[in-house]
Motif scaffolding. Structure first.
Motif, short mmCIF file in Angstrom:
data_model
loop_
_atom_site.label_atom_id
_atom_site.label_comp_id
_atom_site.label_asym_id
_atom_site.label_seq_id
_atom_site.Cartn_x
_atom_site.Cartn_y
_atom_site.Cartn_z
N MET A 95 0.71 -2.91 -11.70
CA MET A 95 -0.75 -2.77 -11.81
C MET A 95 -1.44 -4.12 -11.99
SD MET A 95 -1.81 0.32 -11.32
CE MET A 95 -3.44 0.36 -12.05
N SER A 96 -0.78 -5.04 -12.69
CA SER A 96 -1.42 -6.34 -12.94
C SER A 96 -1.19 -7.36 -11.84
CB SER A 96 -0.95 -6.92 -14.28
OG SER A 96 0.42 -7.22 -14.23
N SER A 97 -0.11 -7.23 -11.08
CA SER A 97 0.21 -8.27 -10.11
C SER A 97 -0.13 -7.90 -8.67
CB SER A 97 1.69 -8.65 -10.19
OG SER A 97 2.51 -7.58 -9.73
N ILE A 98 -0.34 -6.64 -8.39
CA ILE A 98 -0.66 -6.23 -7.01
C ILE A 98 -2.16 -5.97 -6.92
CG2 ILE A 98 -0.27 -4.55 -5.19
CD1 ILE A 98 2.58 -4.22 -6.21
N GLU A 99 -2.84 -6.83 -6.21
CA GLU A 99 -4.29 -6.75 -6.04
C GLU A 99 -4.68 -5.42 -5.41
OE1 GLU A 99 -8.16 -7.99 -6.39
OE2 GLU A 99 -6.41 -9.13 -7.04
N GLY A 100 -5.68 -4.78 -5.99
CA GLY A 100 -6.19 -3.52 -5.43
C GLY A 100 -5.47 -2.28 -5.90
N SER A 101 -4.52 -2.41 -6.85
CA SER A 101 -3.79 -1.25 -7.35
C SER A 101 -4.73 -0.27 -8.03
CB SER A 101 -2.71 -1.68 -8.35
OG SER A 101 -1.72 -2.44 -7.71
N ILE A 102 -4.60 1.00 -7.66
CA ILE A 102 -5.37 2.07 -8.28
C ILE A 102 -4.50 2.83 -9.27
CG2 ILE A 102 -6.60 4.23 -7.87
CD1 ILE A 102 -7.22 3.15 -5.03
N GLY A 103 -3.27 3.10 -8.87
CA GLY A 103 -2.35 3.84 -9.73
C GLY A 103 -0.94 3.72 -9.21
N ILE A 104 0.01 3.89 -10.14
CA ILE A 104 1.43 3.77 -9.81
C ILE A 104 2.19 4.86 -10.57
CG2 ILE A 104 1.73 2.01 -11.59
CD1 ILE A 104 3.79 2.11 -8.38
N ALA A 105 3.23 5.39 -9.95
CA ALA A 105 4.08 6.39 -10.59
C ALA A 105 5.52 6.18 -10.17
CB ALA A 105 3.64 7.80 -10.21
N VAL A 106 6.44 6.48 -11.08
CA VAL A 106 7.86 6.59 -10.76
C VAL A 106 8.14 8.08 -10.73
CG1 VAL A 106 10.22 6.11 -11.49
CG2 VAL A 106 8.44 4.41 -11.89
N VAL A 107 8.68 8.56 -9.60
CA VAL A 107 8.79 10.00 -9.37
C VAL A 107 10.23 10.39 -9.05
CG1 VAL A 107 7.89 11.92 -8.00
CG2 VAL A 107 6.46 9.90 -8.40
N ASP A 108 10.64 11.52 -9.61
CA ASP A 108 11.93 12.13 -9.28
C ASP A 108 11.69 13.09 -8.12
OD1 ASP A 108 14.12 13.88 -9.09
OD2 ASP A 108 14.43 13.94 -11.25
N LEU A 122 0.80 5.03 -14.45
CA LEU A 122 -0.18 4.09 -15.00
C LEU A 122 -1.34 4.01 -14.01
CD1 LEU A 122 -0.72 2.18 -17.40
CD2 LEU A 122 0.31 0.36 -16.06
N GLY A 123 -2.55 4.08 -14.51
CA GLY A 123 -3.72 4.03 -13.65
C GLY A 123 -4.14 5.42 -13.23
N LEU A 127 -2.29 11.31 -10.81
CA LEU A 127 -0.99 10.80 -10.40
C LEU A 127 0.11 11.85 -10.49
CD1 LEU A 127 -1.20 7.21 -11.86
CD2 LEU A 127 -1.13 7.85 -9.45
N ASN A 128 -0.01 12.81 -11.40
CA ASN A 128 0.99 13.87 -11.49
C ASN A 128 0.93 14.80 -10.28
OD1 ASN A 128 2.39 13.30 -14.03
ND2 ASN A 128 0.38 13.61 -14.93
N VAL A 129 -0.27 15.11 -9.83
CA VAL A 129 -0.44 15.93 -8.63
C VAL A 129 0.04 15.14 -7.40
CG1 VAL A 129 -2.12 17.06 -7.11
CG2 VAL A 129 -2.31 17.29 -9.60
N ALA A 130 -0.32 13.85 -7.34
CA ALA A 130 0.12 13.01 -6.23
C ALA A 130 1.64 12.89 -6.20
CB ALA A 130 -0.51 11.62 -6.34
N TYR A 132 5.49 5.37 -6.24
CA TYR A 132 4.31 5.77 -5.49
C TYR A 132 3.17 4.86 -5.94
CZ TYR A 132 0.00 8.26 -4.55
OH TYR A 132 -1.28 8.57 -4.15
N LEU A 133 2.60 4.12 -5.02
CA LEU A 133 1.54 3.18 -5.33
C LEU A 133 0.31 3.48 -4.47
CD1 LEU A 133 0.44 0.53 -6.63
CD2 LEU A 133 1.56 -0.70 -4.75
N ALA A 134 -0.84 3.67 -5.13
CA ALA A 134 -2.10 3.85 -4.43
C ALA A 134 -2.89 2.55 -4.54
CB ALA A 134 -2.89 5.01 -5.04
N LEU A 135 -3.43 2.10 -3.41
CA LEU A 135 -4.17 0.84 -3.34
C LEU A 135 -5.56 1.06 -2.77
CD1 LEU A 135 -1.31 -1.17 -1.61
CD2 LEU A 135 -2.11 -1.55 -3.95
N ASP A 136 -6.51 0.29 -3.26
CA ASP A 136 -7.85 0.25 -2.69
C ASP A 136 -7.77 -0.58 -1.42
OD1 ASP A 136 -10.44 -0.71 -1.96
OD2 ASP A 136 -11.16 -0.33 -3.99
#
Length: 124
Positions: free
Chosen positions: A12-25, A35-36, A43-46, A98-102
């Motif tokens: 979240m801090s190093s990737i410009e434009g990050s909206i949210g991140i998840a580690v998913v099984d 986070l985010g 993020l849980n639905v995503a 899973y990473l969502a970016l602007d």
């Protein structure tokens, strides 16, 4: 080696434009850490929805007899990029990032590079 929480914060801090991140099984569809996100991105639905994407791609690869590994899956929306990156370490088997970016603020090539680097250091 980074823990899940440390890796999420670094992403979240190093990737410009990050909206949210998840580690998913992708066996259960459950997010092990997020986070985010926010009111427009649950993020849980995503995590649960993108589990279906990963499963479908793995099935398609199996049907096609592709003996390849997925580096990442990119979903391009009009205002966002969604990156799905299966973890490759033995301890991460069955998990993906899973990473969502602007789209207006993100550099997709740099985001992929950073995500790969952070994923390599992640210890689950």
């Amino acid at each position: 080696m980074a823990t899940i929480d440390t890796a999420l914060k670094e992403i979240m801090s190093s990737i410009e434009g990050s909206i949210g991140i998840a580690v998913v099984d992708y066996n259960s569809g459950m997010a092990l850490g997020t986070l985010g996100g926010g009111p427009d991105l649950d993020l849980n639905v995503a995590a649960a929805g993108n589990t279906d994407v990963v499963r479908a791609k793995l099935r398609a690869m199996e049907l096609l007899n592709l003996n390849e590994a997925i580096e990442d899956i990119l979903i391009t929306l009009s205002g966002q990029y969604h990156l799905i990156r299966p973890l490759t370490a033995r301890s991460g088997k069955g998990l993906f990032l899973y990473l969502a970016l602007d789209r207006n603020r993100a550099n997709l090539a740099m985001a992929r590079h950073q995500l790969k680097k952070i994923e390599a250091d992640l210890e689950v």
